[in-house]
Design a protein around this motif. Structure first.
Motif, PDB file in Angstrom:
ATOM      1  N   GLU A 238       0.838  -1.191   0.000  1.00 53.72           N
ATOM      2  CA  GLU A 238       0.000   0.000   0.000  1.00 53.72           C
ATOM      3  C   GLU A 238       0.876   1.245   0.000  1.00 53.72           C
ATOM      4  O   GLU A 238       2.093   1.155   0.162  1.00 53.72           O
ATOM      5  N   GLY A 239       0.242   2.391  -0.170  1.00 57.83           N
ATOM      6  CA  GLY A 239       0.968   3.644  -0.104  1.00 57.83           C
ATOM      7  C   GLY A 239       0.475   4.628  -1.142  1.00 57.83           C
ATOM      8  O   GLY A 239      -0.355   4.289  -1.993  1.00 57.83           O
TER       9      GLY A 239
ATOM     10  N   ASP B 203      -7.150  -1.623   2.566  1.00 57.89           N
ATOM     11  CA  ASP B 203      -6.507  -0.446   3.176  1.00 57.89           C
ATOM     12  C   ASP B 203      -6.541   0.759   2.243  1.00 57.89           C
ATOM     13  O   ASP B 203      -6.679   1.902   2.705  1.00 57.89           O
ATOM     14  N   ALA B 204      -6.426   0.521   0.944  1.00 65.23           N
ATOM     15  CA  ALA B 204      -6.455   1.622  -0.023  1.00 65.23           C
ATOM     16  C   ALA B 204      -7.809   2.315  -0.016  1.00 65.23           C
ATOM     17  O   ALA B 204      -7.887   3.549  -0.080  1.00 65.23           O
ATOM     18  N   SER B 205      -8.878   1.541   0.066  1.00 63.10           N
ATOM     19  CA  SER B 205     -10.209   2.142   0.114  1.00 63.10           C
ATOM     20  C   SER B 205     -10.406   2.928   1.404  1.00 63.10           C
ATOM     21  O   SER B 205     -11.006   4.009   1.400  1.00 63.10           O
ATOM     22  N   LEU B 206      -9.899   2.398   2.506  1.00 66.01           N
ATOM     23  CA  LEU B 206     -10.005   3.124   3.771  1.00 66.01           C
ATOM     24  C   LEU B 206      -9.262   4.456   3.694  1.00 66.01           C
ATOM     25  O   LEU B 206      -9.769   5.489   4.138  1.00 66.01           O
TER      26      LEU B 206
ATOM     27  N   THR C  68       1.179  -6.686   5.368  1.00 71.96           N
ATOM     28  CA  THR C  68       1.032  -5.518   4.496  1.00 71.96           C
ATOM     29  C   THR C  68       2.258  -4.630   4.639  1.00 71.96           C
ATOM     30  O   THR C  68       2.716  -4.365   5.757  1.00 71.96           O
ATOM     31  N   TYR C  69       2.769  -4.171   3.495  1.00 68.48           N
ATOM     32  CA  TYR C  69       3.895  -3.241   3.488  1.00 68.48           C
ATOM     33  C   TYR C  69       3.391  -1.886   3.011  1.00 68.48           C
ATOM     34  O   TYR C  69       2.920  -1.751   1.884  1.00 68.48           O
TER      35      TYR C  69
ATOM     36  N   GLY D  90      -4.270   9.008   6.559  1.00 68.41           N
ATOM     37  CA  GLY D  90      -5.082   7.809   6.697  1.00 68.41           C
ATOM     38  C   GLY D  90      -4.238   6.550   6.741  1.00 68.41           C
ATOM     39  O   GLY D  90      -4.444   5.667   7.595  1.00 68.41           O
ATOM     40  N   PHE D  91      -3.277   6.463   5.828  1.00 68.25           N
ATOM     41  CA  PHE D  91      -2.384   5.302   5.830  1.00 68.25           C
ATOM     42  C   PHE D  91      -1.598   5.216   7.142  1.00 68.25           C
ATOM     43  O   PHE D  91      -1.388   4.121   7.677  1.00 68.25           O
TER      44      PHE D  91
END
Length: 212
Positions: A9-10, A99-102, A132-133, A169-170
């Motif tokens: 993610e990121g 996580d991306a949607s959050l 998750t990275y 958020g991330f």
């Protein structure tokens, strides 16, 4: 489930796609069964949804439509590809997941996090990554990398305030789920990041194998 589900993610431009491909190659060389995929997309249905979500021509797309389209792509992805691969013992490497949607639709657009989480829990049947990275890249560095790449998609065209909310958020996601989410400093060389990822993933896989 027999397999291992790893996501990256990121922010846009963080280099996660490149690193995921490199990681997949190393794992295959070490004899693991590996599937590399992405979101939105990954399936024929998902790729059609991806082209719709990211196309700048659809300026009228509502925020809730966006949330539901991401979830729809994810539902197809999980049912058609991810869950069967995990059940077959495959290591699934996925470029973005819930996580991306959050981060983007929850924190970024300001929709209730619990609502976005609930929608996606239904879409995935409760499936969550094992590891998750999170590629940590500042808003300014992310924007520069995106501009260097050329034309921006519908999401990338949003302003710096949106990007800042996504970034925060991330960080919140990582802070509240620190056992699963590992932060990777993304402003380093490709080789340095690659070596760190391989070392951590191999350590993680050996631990799982030891307790399985």
């Amino acid at each position: 489930m027999k397999g291992t589900f790893i996501t990256v993610e990121g922010p846009d431009g963080a280099g996660k796609t490149t690193q995921l491909q490199l990681l997949g190659e190393v794992l295959k060389e070490k004899g693991y069964n590996v599937m590399t995929t992405r979101e939105p997309g990954g399936t024929r249905v998902g790729n059609e949804i991806r082209s719709l979500i990211l196309n700048p021509v659809f300026e009228e797309m509502t925020e809730m439509t966006e949330i539901l389209l991401y979830a729809a792509s994810r539902a197809q992805h999980v049912e058609e590809l991810i869950r069967p691969a995990l059940e077959a013992g495959t290591i699934v490497l996925c470029d973005r997941f819930v996580d991306a949607s959050l981060a983007y639709q929850g924190y970024g657009l300001g929709h209730p996090i619990d609502l976005v989480r609930q929608i996606n829990a239904s879409a995935t049947g409760g499936l969550e990554p094992d590891r998750t990275y999170l590629f940590d890249l500042t808003v300014s560095d992310s924007k520069k990398r995106m501009m260097d790449r050329g034309a921006l998609d519908r999401i990338e065209q949003r302003d710096d305030a949106f990007r800042a909310r996504v970034y925060e958020g991330f960080q919140q996601i990582a802070a509240t789920d620190s056992e699963r989410v590992q932060i990777v400093q993304a402003n380093r060389s490709i080789e340095a990041i690659h070596l760190e990822l391989v070392e951590d993933v191999m350590t993680y896989l050996k631990e799982r194998e030891r307790f399985s």
